[in-house]
Design an enzyme around this catalytic site. Structure first.
Site, PDB file in Angstrom:
ATOM      1  CB  CYS A  35      -0.885  -0.082   1.253  1.00 50.74           C
ATOM      2  SG  CYS A  35      -1.591   1.461   1.797  1.00 50.74           S
ATOM      3  CB  CYS A  38       0.451   1.930   4.120  1.00 54.79           C
ATOM      4  SG  CYS A  38      -1.254   1.356   3.980  1.00 54.79           S
TER       5      CYS A  38
END
Length: 110
Positions: A35, A38
């Site tokens: 991600c 993230c």
């Protein structure tokens, strides 16, 4: 998992002790290696962990290796941030955001 500096990682096994049982409110980032947003949040979480250590614990949970906790809180998108106070989730936010905005959003839960 790519951990943010100064931020500990929690797992399905120690989530009850580290998060639910914490004396301080806890900001949990539900995260994943794959991600990009993230990864963007790493420096933000590190700064928050350092600056707010008196009143907030900051931890990360890898959704890929901890499906029980991820499913228990119905986390579907990464990153998801949840603030736990007295063992209960009191705030939930989805998506990367600047530190100032994140702090403003969790302020009321502290």
């Amino acid at each position: 998992m790519i951990r943010a500096a100064g931020v500990s990682e929690v797992t399905d096994a120690d989530f009850p002790k580290e998060v639910i049982g914490s004396a301080l409110p806890v900001l949990v980032e539900f995260t994943a290696d794959w991600c990009p947003p993230c990864r963007q949040m790493g420096p933000v979480l590190s700064a928050l962990a350092a600056e707010e250590s008196e009143r907030l614990k900051v931890v990360q949970l890898d959704v890929d290796t901890n499906p029980e906790t991820t499913n228990a809180y119905k986390v579907l998108s990464m990153p998801t941030f949840m603030v736990f106070r007295d063992g209960e989730p009191v705030r939930s936010m989805v998506g990367a955001r600047p530190k100032r905005r994140l702090l403003a959003e969790i302020e009321e839960a502290l």
